[in-house]
Design a protein around this motif. Structure first.
Motif, PDB file in Angstrom:
ATOM      1  N   LEU A  58       0.936  -1.149   0.123  1.00 36.72           N
ATOM      2  CA  LEU A  58       0.248   0.038   0.086  1.00 36.72           C
ATOM      3  C   LEU A  58       0.820   1.129   0.023  1.00 36.72           C
ATOM      4  N   VAL A  59       2.131   1.303   0.819  1.00 39.90           N
ATOM      5  CA  VAL A  59       2.803   2.324   0.879  1.00 39.90           C
ATOM      6  C   VAL A  59       3.382   2.542  -0.568  1.00 39.90           C
ATOM      7  N   MET A 114       2.275   1.611  -3.366  1.00 37.61           N
ATOM      8  CA  MET A 114       1.212   2.072  -4.471  1.00 37.61           C
ATOM      9  C   MET A 114       0.772   3.546  -4.437  1.00 37.61           C
ATOM     10  N   VAL A 115       0.678   4.043  -2.936  1.00 41.12           N
ATOM     11  CA  VAL A 115       0.605   5.350  -2.794  1.00 41.12           C
ATOM     12  C   VAL A 115       1.572   6.207  -3.225  1.00 41.12           C
ATOM     13  N   VAL A 116       2.713   5.785  -2.930  1.00 43.36           N
ATOM     14  CA  VAL A 116       3.833   6.904  -3.351  1.00 43.36           C
ATOM     15  C   VAL A 116       4.194   6.895  -5.000  1.00 43.36           C
ATOM     16  N   LEU A 133       1.489   6.459  -7.024  1.00 44.46           N
ATOM     17  CA  LEU A 133       0.290   7.252  -7.731  1.00 44.46           C
ATOM     18  C   LEU A 133       0.792   8.819  -7.241  1.00 44.46           C
ATOM     19  N   ILE A 134       1.409   9.096  -6.233  1.00 49.42           N
ATOM     20  CA  ILE A 134       1.940  10.583  -6.041  1.00 49.42           C
ATOM     21  C   ILE A 134       2.699  10.934  -7.057  1.00 49.42           C
TER      22      ILE A 134
END
Length: 306
Positions: A285-286, A288-290, A292-293
């Motif tokens: 999840l970490v 994936m978030v990074v 996407l950013i």
């Protein structure tokens, strides 16, 4: 009749194509997609070793949020990203620009720079363990010859993270140089010819032509480098190994990544697969978030023209 034959031939070609890619999709399905979703399911259980687990809901994720060792490992991993990624990109870009110019022995330099990529991470780590050894390592021997104090690079918690970072950077540069070099060679020479006619020197050509046109390649390199650093395991594990099932030590704690923490929990000690799977999902999840950013921000600095 001809149309029917052509249609049958086309169908046969399509069927043959699917037959050739079937082993690839079978491998992806078993070892990637099934393993991914099965890991998510295990993260909701208390599975240990080869025993079947019982569904415990979000209990493992609640433990992760309160696990100081996880947060320290995540902090170490973020430091690896912050230290290694900029260094890898900057050094790789400089080396690629140099290799793209007319210099003597260009082929030899390309081979030397690419060499770490074809070397097993275990071999890289073992070589650097010898170089950084406190008593007989070459690095400390050089420091002694200069009249400086020796450093416990791999056993002192103040230096373990930076020591691992240096080795990771050394091992990661080769691939990035090849990718960036390919991006440089894809830039049309007409831009540089026009710039020289206008009187632009090499400095201006680099910052006003090379860098803008190289941003798509740099974005690709940046994305891969960030993901790779978040998943770092082999170098850190081989440089600072644990000799017993008790993996707690200042040196290990100061350098341990999330993936290594997952390994220690899942394959050593209590073999807690359920809790380890929850940690791996959190890391996913970490990442994936990074990612996407990064994908959102790339619209502000990546130039896809020309």
């Amino acid at each position: 009749m001809k149309k029917l034959n052509l249609s049958q031939k086309r169908k046969r070609e399509i069927a043959t194509g699917y037959l050739f890619i079937f082993p690839l999709f079978l491998g992806l399905g078993i070892f990637h997609f099934y393993a991914f979703f099965n890991n998510i399911w295990i993260s909701f259980t208390n599975k240990k070793a080869l025993k079947d687990g019982i569904f415990v809901g979000l209990e493992n994720y609640g433990k992760v949020m309160q696990d100081n060792n996880f947060w320290q490992s995540l902090g170490n991993t973020v430091w690896y990203v912050v230290i290694c990624v900029p260094c890898v990109i900057v050094i790789s870009t400089i080396l690629a620009v140099m290799l793209n110019s007319q210099i003597r022995g260009k082929g030899i330099f390309r081979t030397l720079i690419f060499f770490p990529l074809v070397t097993a991470p275990s071999a890289i780590a073992m070589t650097w363990r010898w170089l950084l050894n406190t008593r007989y390592g070459m690095v400390n021997n050089i420091l002694q010859s200069l009249g400086l104090e020796t450093v416990a690079w791999l056993t002192d918690e103040k230096y373990t993270l930076i020591s691992c970072a240096v080795v990771i950077i050394w091992g990661a540069i080769g691939y990035q140089v090849i990718v960036i070099l390919a991006g440089l060679q894809n830039i049309s020479t007409t831009y540089y010819e026009a710039a020289r006619i206008d009187g632009a020197n090499s400095f201006k050509q680099f910052f006003y032509i090379t860098l803008p046109l190289l941003t798509p390649t740099l974005y690709f390199v940046l994305t891969l480098a960030v993901i790779s650093m978040f998943k770092e395991f082999e170098i850190v594990y081989m440089l600072i190994p644990s000799t017993t099932y008790n993996t707690a030590s200042p040196a290990i704690d100061a350098s341990r990544t999330v993936v290594r923490y997952y390994y220690d929990l899942t394959f050593r000690g209590e073999f807690n697969e359920g809790y380890g799977s929850a940690i791996s999902v959190c890391l996913f999840l970490v990442i994936m978030v990074v990612t996407l950013i990064q994908n959102k921000l790339q619209k502000k600095w990546v130039f896809y023209g020309g």
